[in-house]
Design a protein around this motif. Structure first.
Motif, PDB file in Angstrom:
ATOM      1  N   LEU A 101      37.910  34.812  48.013  1.00 28.28           N
ATOM      2  CA  LEU A 101      38.008  34.991  46.438  1.00 28.28           C
ATOM      3  C   LEU A 101      39.352  35.635  46.146  1.00 28.28           C
ATOM      4  N   ALA A 153      35.116  39.432  41.183  1.00 26.91           N
ATOM      5  CA  ALA A 153      34.232  38.699  41.896  1.00 26.91           C
ATOM      6  C   ALA A 153      34.070  39.047  43.443  1.00 26.91           C
ATOM      7  N   LYS A 154      35.202  39.473  43.966  1.00 23.72           N
ATOM      8  CA  LYS A 154      35.294  40.232  45.453  1.00 23.72           C
ATOM      9  C   LYS A 154      34.166  41.335  45.528  1.00 23.72           C
TER      10      LYS A 154
END
Length: 76
Positions: free
Chosen positions: A12, A17-18
């Motif tokens: 990612l 998002a990570k």
């Protein structure tokens, strides 16, 4: 936790998002570890679903969420 983080970090791009994917994967991993432990123990004792929920929930919360958050604080 480092293995999960390295995998998510490669896949990612965005930081948000990570972090989200890492915490979800970490909780699922520790929940599965708790379930496997209960699966072995339930052959001899502690056979009810209440114990299964405890064996799954405590590692998922304390190691998965709390430990994962502390790990991320150290990373960032």
């Amino acid at each position: 936790m480092t293995v999960i983080w390295n995998y998510v970090n490669k896949k990612l791009v965005r930081d948000h998002a990570k972090i989200s994917c890492f915490l979800i994967a970490n909780v699922m991993f520790w929940g599965m570890i708790g379930f496997l432990l209960w699966s072995v123990i339930q052959l001899f004792a502690l056979k009810t679903i209440d114990y299964a929920l405890c064996f799954i929930g405590y590692p998922a919360f304390f190691i998965g969420i709390v430990g994962g958050t502390l790990f991320l604080w150290k990373k960032y």
